[in-house]
Design an enzyme around this catalytic site. Sequence first.
Site, PDB file in Angstrom:
ATOM      1  N   GLY A  48     -23.674  -0.227   1.012  1.00 53.26           N
ATOM      2  CA  GLY A  48     -23.732  -1.731   1.336  1.00 53.26           C
ATOM      3  C   GLY A  48     -23.267  -2.783   0.115  1.00 53.26           C
ATOM      4  O   GLY A  48     -22.573  -1.955  -0.976  1.00 53.26           O
ATOM      5  N   GLU A 100       0.940  -1.208  -0.005  1.00 54.10           N
ATOM      6  CA  GLU A 100      -0.053   0.018  -0.076  1.00 54.10           C
ATOM      7  C   GLU A 100       0.763   1.251   0.242  1.00 54.10           C
ATOM      8  O   GLU A 100       1.770   1.342   0.839  1.00 54.10           O
ATOM      9  CB  GLU A 100      -1.015  -0.104   1.286  1.00 54.10           C
ATOM     10  CG  GLU A 100      -1.704   1.183   1.642  1.00 54.10           C
ATOM     11  CD  GLU A 100      -2.554   1.587   0.337  1.00 54.10           C
ATOM     12  OE1 GLU A 100      -2.236   2.995  -0.161  1.00 54.10           O
ATOM     13  OE2 GLU A 100      -3.502   0.893  -0.157  1.00 54.10           O
ATOM     14  N   GLY A 157     -23.767   0.324  -4.641  1.00 54.34           N
ATOM     15  CA  GLY A 157     -23.770  -1.237  -3.877  1.00 54.34           C
ATOM     16  C   GLY A 157     -23.151  -1.958  -4.884  1.00 54.34           C
ATOM     17  O   GLY A 157     -22.783  -3.209  -4.240  1.00 54.34           O
ATOM     18  N   GLU A 188     -26.392   6.440  -0.692  1.00 53.01           N
ATOM     19  CA  GLU A 188     -27.627   6.459  -1.172  1.00 53.01           C
ATOM     20  C   GLU A 188     -28.400   5.690  -0.259  1.00 53.01           C
ATOM     21  O   GLU A 188     -29.668   5.616  -0.688  1.00 53.01           O
ATOM     22  CB  GLU A 188     -27.355   5.306  -2.443  1.00 53.01           C
ATOM     23  CG  GLU A 188     -28.217   5.723  -3.695  1.00 53.01           C
ATOM     24  CD  GLU A 188     -27.600   5.299  -4.993  1.00 53.01           C
ATOM     25  OE1 GLU A 188     -27.983   5.878  -5.976  1.00 53.01           O
ATOM     26  OE2 GLU A 188     -26.719   4.605  -4.931  1.00 53.01           O
ATOM     27  N   ARG A 208     -27.737   6.984 -10.985  1.00 48.73           N
ATOM     28  CA  ARG A 208     -26.961   8.019 -10.353  1.00 48.73           C
ATOM     29  C   ARG A 208     -27.077   9.150 -11.393  1.00 48.73           C
ATOM     30  O   ARG A 208     -26.717  10.233 -11.292  1.00 48.73           O
ATOM     31  CB  ARG A 208     -25.899   7.698  -9.916  1.00 48.73           C
ATOM     32  CG  ARG A 208     -25.839   6.965  -8.487  1.00 48.73           C
ATOM     33  CD  ARG A 208     -24.364   6.300  -8.292  1.00 48.73           C
ATOM     34  NE  ARG A 208     -24.402   5.716  -6.737  1.00 48.73           N
ATOM     35  CZ  ARG A 208     -23.527   5.240  -6.120  1.00 48.73           C
ATOM     36  NH1 ARG A 208     -22.080   5.082  -6.956  1.00 48.73           N
ATOM     37  NH2 ARG A 208     -23.461   4.601  -4.990  1.00 48.73           N
ATOM     38  N   VAL A 211       4.838   1.125  -5.412  1.00 43.82           N
ATOM     39  CA  VAL A 211       5.378   0.367  -6.742  1.00 43.82           C
ATOM     40  C   VAL A 211       5.225   1.290  -7.968  1.00 43.82           C
ATOM     41  O   VAL A 211       4.591   2.013  -8.269  1.00 43.82           O
ATOM     42  CB  VAL A 211       4.177  -0.628  -7.013  1.00 43.82           C
ATOM     43  CG1 VAL A 211       4.709  -1.518  -8.117  1.00 43.82           C
ATOM     44  CG2 VAL A 211       4.055  -1.699  -5.953  1.00 43.82           C
ATOM     45  N   ASN A 267     -10.277   3.654  -1.101  1.00 38.30           N
ATOM     46  CA  ASN A 267     -11.558   4.212  -1.259  1.00 38.30           C
ATOM     47  C   ASN A 267     -12.678   3.374  -0.622  1.00 38.30           C
ATOM     48  O   ASN A 267     -13.905   3.776  -0.110  1.00 38.30           O
ATOM     49  CB  ASN A 267     -12.090   4.487  -2.631  1.00 38.30           C
ATOM     50  CG  ASN A 267     -11.737   5.597  -3.236  1.00 38.30           C
ATOM     51  OD1 ASN A 267     -11.313   6.855  -2.442  1.00 38.30           O
ATOM     52  ND2 ASN A 267     -11.645   5.891  -4.595  1.00 38.30           N
ATOM     53  N   THR A 268     -12.434   2.262  -0.363  1.00 36.46           N
ATOM     54  CA  THR A 268     -13.162   1.285   0.338  1.00 36.46           C
ATOM     55  C   THR A 268     -13.772   1.763   1.668  1.00 36.46           C
ATOM     56  O   THR A 268     -15.185   1.918   2.196  1.00 36.46           O
ATOM     57  CB  THR A 268     -12.812  -0.003   0.617  1.00 36.46           C
ATOM     58  OG1 THR A 268     -12.250  -0.824  -0.490  1.00 36.46           O
ATOM     59  CG2 THR A 268     -13.714  -1.043   1.302  1.00 36.46           C
TER      60      THR A 268
END
Length: 465
Positions: free
Chosen positions: A62, A47, A440, A270, A294, A169, A55-56
């Site tokens: 959900g 990382e 989602g 949402e 969206r 990297v 971004n998770t």
Amino acid sequence: MAKFQFEATPLAALQDQYDVIIIGSGSTGLVSAIQAHELGLRPVILEKMPKIGGNTTRASSGMNAAETLVQLKHHVVDSYADFYHETFVGGGEKNDPAMLEYFASHGALAIDWLAAHGIELDDLTITGGMRVKRTHRPSSLAPIGGFLVTQLLKVVATEKIPLFTEVDVTALQKDAEKVTGVTIQLPAGAQRQLAASAVVLATGGFGANPELIAKYRPELKAYRTTNQPGATGDGIGLATSAGAELVDMTQIQVHPTVQQDTAHAFLIGEAVRGEGAILVNEAGQRFVNELTTRKAVTAAIDQLPTKHAYLILDHAVRERVPAINFYDSVGLVVTGDTLADLAVKIKVPVDELAATIATWNEAVTTKADSEFGRTTGMSQPLTTGPFYAIHIAPAVHYTMGGVKINAMTQVIATSGRVIPGLYAAGEIAGGLHGNNRIGGNSIAETVVFGRQAGQQVYRYLTTLK
């Protein structure tokens, strides 16, 4: 119980060779590493940022999946075919059919795989473009992203999978056509080469790279972004330098409901609309089906003279979406004891807002939205005070384009051939979402194709023995 704190692996433990190098520590990277480890491989996660999760960690609604046991427990009967169709239509029928087929038919297995690791997504909500509740979330109603990263990191820690932060990297290594490792830059600036029989690009998209955004969609250059600072498209450069093809690079999603009155833009998930909130303009009137795609909601807001709107909700919606408590804690929520009080505070006509809510509540009662044809997120009327408003406008959110892959997550070269040893999954890969991502589906993509990457790397490595 003490709060779980994950500690990255010390750099001194970095080895010269692994079976597979996974670049990126969002859900895609974590899932692919866990899956590869469970198949007996020696993975490592690299990382570039000091913070894990990518971004998770910003995802809130959900994870979509069809034909799950969770749905049946909630008396929701669904089908892979319906999931495929609604995603295909939502993506402008431009989705890669093979990727979408794999995605729609493997969501339930991904939910089960998470549950087998103690990660239970046992509650349901709905997002725009979907006709049934298939957006899975934890029963605590915690935002999906932070919850998922934390739970996956517990597995990474238990299994002792090495995860290094602040390791950038800078290049992929190749021997003829095969990818054989990476070149990295360490925090102190030193460079080093790591060998591996396979590399998984799980680097995310380029939503935080204004130059790339401007290159492909110059009209979006001035838009703010919901992305974390590390989402700069590094994986795209790595892949193209190895000969990879790119697809759908102009397909950049603008999320319609982003609070932008503070230094940091906050995406308002949402699920807020899925649980019953509506959108009103400066006149206090609805102007769109809030749970259409969206793309369509964004277009409707952009057509308003002000190019912004307000989400309106009541206390019952707030109780069903605990993320609103966080939004309120950072000053994003306007509160009114009554609708009239709220209207005054957000400077919309009191009578108009009251009439809009009355019409909406009637639509919820009769299950018939004659104004805009909304059919979902209508379980309860907006009647329980206090009432709340969140000021929103569209912002760059997701890049649907990226590295071309097939349904096995193998990266495809400009020649049309597979690049041996190179895999990509998650937002770095293009093709799945067409011209509009359904809410989602991004979290679902990380788990479905993160698992696929881990499995396909294992198959590839067994053929080398």
